[in-house]
Write a protein that holds these residues in place. Sequence first.
Motif, PDB file in Angstrom:
ATOM      1  N   LYS A 121      44.853  68.741 -44.015  1.00 23.39           N
ATOM      2  CA  LYS A 121      43.579  69.152 -43.423  1.00 23.39           C
ATOM      3  C   LYS A 121      42.929  70.174 -44.338  1.00 23.39           C
ATOM      4  O   LYS A 121      43.591  71.086 -44.836  1.00 23.39           O
ATOM      5  CB  LYS A 121      43.786  69.747 -42.024  1.00 23.39           C
TER       6      LYS A 121
ATOM      7  N   THR B 184      35.760  71.089 -43.574  1.00 27.20           N
ATOM      8  CA  THR B 184      34.941  69.910 -43.263  1.00 27.20           C
ATOM      9  C   THR B 184      34.096  69.500 -44.465  1.00 27.20           C
ATOM     10  O   THR B 184      33.979  68.306 -44.783  1.00 27.20           O
ATOM     11  CB  THR B 184      34.035  70.199 -42.053  1.00 27.20           C
TER      12      THR B 184
ATOM     13  N   GLN C 150      42.981  65.223 -41.575  1.00 25.10           N
ATOM     14  CA  GLN C 150      41.840  65.856 -40.914  1.00 25.10           C
ATOM     15  C   GLN C 150      41.969  65.780 -39.392  1.00 25.10           C
ATOM     16  O   GLN C 150      42.903  66.326 -38.840  1.00 25.10           O
ATOM     17  CB  GLN C 150      40.537  65.237 -41.410  1.00 25.10           C
ATOM     18  N   ASN C 151      41.085  65.088 -38.671  1.00 25.04           N
ATOM     19  CA  ASN C 151      41.120  65.085 -37.203  1.00 25.04           C
ATOM     20  C   ASN C 151      42.316  64.326 -36.630  1.00 25.04           C
ATOM     21  O   ASN C 151      42.683  64.519 -35.471  1.00 25.04           O
ATOM     22  CB  ASN C 151      39.818  64.509 -36.641  1.00 25.04           C
ATOM     23  N   ASP C 152      42.921  63.445 -37.437  1.00 29.11           N
ATOM     24  CA  ASP C 152      44.128  62.741 -36.988  1.00 29.11           C
ATOM     25  C   ASP C 152      45.332  63.670 -36.925  1.00 29.11           C
ATOM     26  O   ASP C 152      46.345  63.343 -36.292  1.00 29.11           O
ATOM     27  CB  ASP C 152      44.451  61.566 -37.915  1.00 29.11           C
TER      28      ASP C 152
ATOM     29  N   ASN D  40      46.750  66.188 -35.197  1.00 27.74           N
ATOM     30  CA  ASN D  40      46.668  66.903 -33.928  1.00 27.74           C
ATOM     31  C   ASN D  40      48.012  66.807 -33.227  1.00 27.74           C
ATOM     32  O   ASN D  40      48.902  66.049 -33.650  1.00 27.74           O
ATOM     33  CB  ASN D  40      45.545  66.340 -33.046  1.00 27.74           C
TER      34      ASN D  40
END
Length: 376
Positions: A283, A286, A320-322, A324
Motif C-alpha cells: 500500500k 493514493t 492498495q484497497n485490497d 484490508n
Amino acid sequence: MKYYIIAGEASGDLHASNLMKEIKANDPAANFRCWGGDLMSAQGGVLVKHYKELAFMGFWEVATHLSAILKNLKDCKKDLLSFAPHVLILVDYPGFNMRIAQFAKKNGIKVVYYISPQVWAWKTRRIHQIKRDVERMITILPFEKPFYAKYHYNADYVGHPLLDAVDIHLSENEEVRSFRQRHHLNEKPIIAILPGSRKQELVKIMPLMLEVMDNFPDYQFVMSQVTWLPKELYHSLIKDKKVTLVQNETYALLLNAEAAMVTSGTATLETAILGTRQVVCYKTSTVSYHIAKSVAKDVIKYISLVNLILDKPAVTELIQNDLNKERLTNELQKILYDESAIAQMQSDYSRLLDVLGNRGASKRAAAIVEMVAKNS
C-alpha cells in the motif's frame, strides 16, 4: 583496483556486499568507495552515504524530497570524479543510478550495472540509455537476458544472488534452532510479519497487518525490525498488540514460521526460497498508486518477484484497497489450513527454485566486474 559502488536500499546492500566479498577473493587490494549500508561497510567499503538517507518510495514521496535527491546527485558526481575508480558498479536503484551512469559515461568512467532496473515493467525508453551509458548489464532474473536481446543488447545473466545468501544462512543451523529460546517464545506456531524497510511502508502497511491478529488466537506474531528505523516508530504502530520484535534475524524467523505477511519487495523472494507460505502486501499513497497504475498499464501483471518470475499468481498479492482485514484474514487462513492451497504453493516454490538456476551468482558477477576494471 578502485571500485565505486552505489546501492540505494537494503537488498542492494546485501547483494553488493556479497559481490565485494567475491571481488576481494581475486583482488585482495581492492579499494571500495560506496553509497550503501552496513553490510557493504563490513566488507571494507568506505561509506560515503547510508541508503537510509536515500530510500524514497513512490512518485509523491520522490517529488516532496526532490531537493535532497538533487543534492545527493551533485555530491555523488563530485565524489565519483575525485575518487576516479577503475569501474563504477550500480546496483538497481534506477532513478538515481541511471543519472549517475550518464554522468560517468561522459567523464570516461566505465559502468557495470548489477541487477537490472525493471525496464521490462516500467520504462522501456531506459534501454536506449543503458545501451549508451552501460558497459555491461548483469541480470539476475532469467527472462531479462532475452528481453534485452530484443533490443540488440547483450546482457549477462548470472542467476539470483539470493540463492547464495540463503545458503550461507541455512548453514548456520544453531541460530535457527535456538530462535524460539533466544526470544522467549512459547510453543504456539508463528506468523511472521515483514512490514518493509522504509518508514513509509511501516506507516502504511504495518497497521493493516496487525489488524488480523485477533482472528488468529492460536498463533503468536513475530515481526522483523530493521536497525536503521527507530524502535519508537515500531512501538507507536504496534501499540497494545502482543508482537515480538527481532532484528537481523529475518531468515531464522521465516524458517520458524508457519506463514508470513510480507511487504512487496526482495523479501517476497527470500520467503519463497526459504519455503515459508506467504501473503504479499502493498500500500502506498493514493497519488503514487494511481501514477504507477497508469504508467504500468497492462505491461506488468504482478508486483511480487515470485509471481513475476513464474508468470502466474503463485502468491496472493493484496494491493492498495485490497489490503484490508477481511481479505488478509481469508488469505492467511487459506495458506494455514487449506491443504490444496498449501500443496500448490509448495509446488510453485519448487518450480521457482528450478527457474532461478544455479548458485554462484555473486562470483560470476565479480568476474565480469573485474574484467571491465582491468580493461579500463
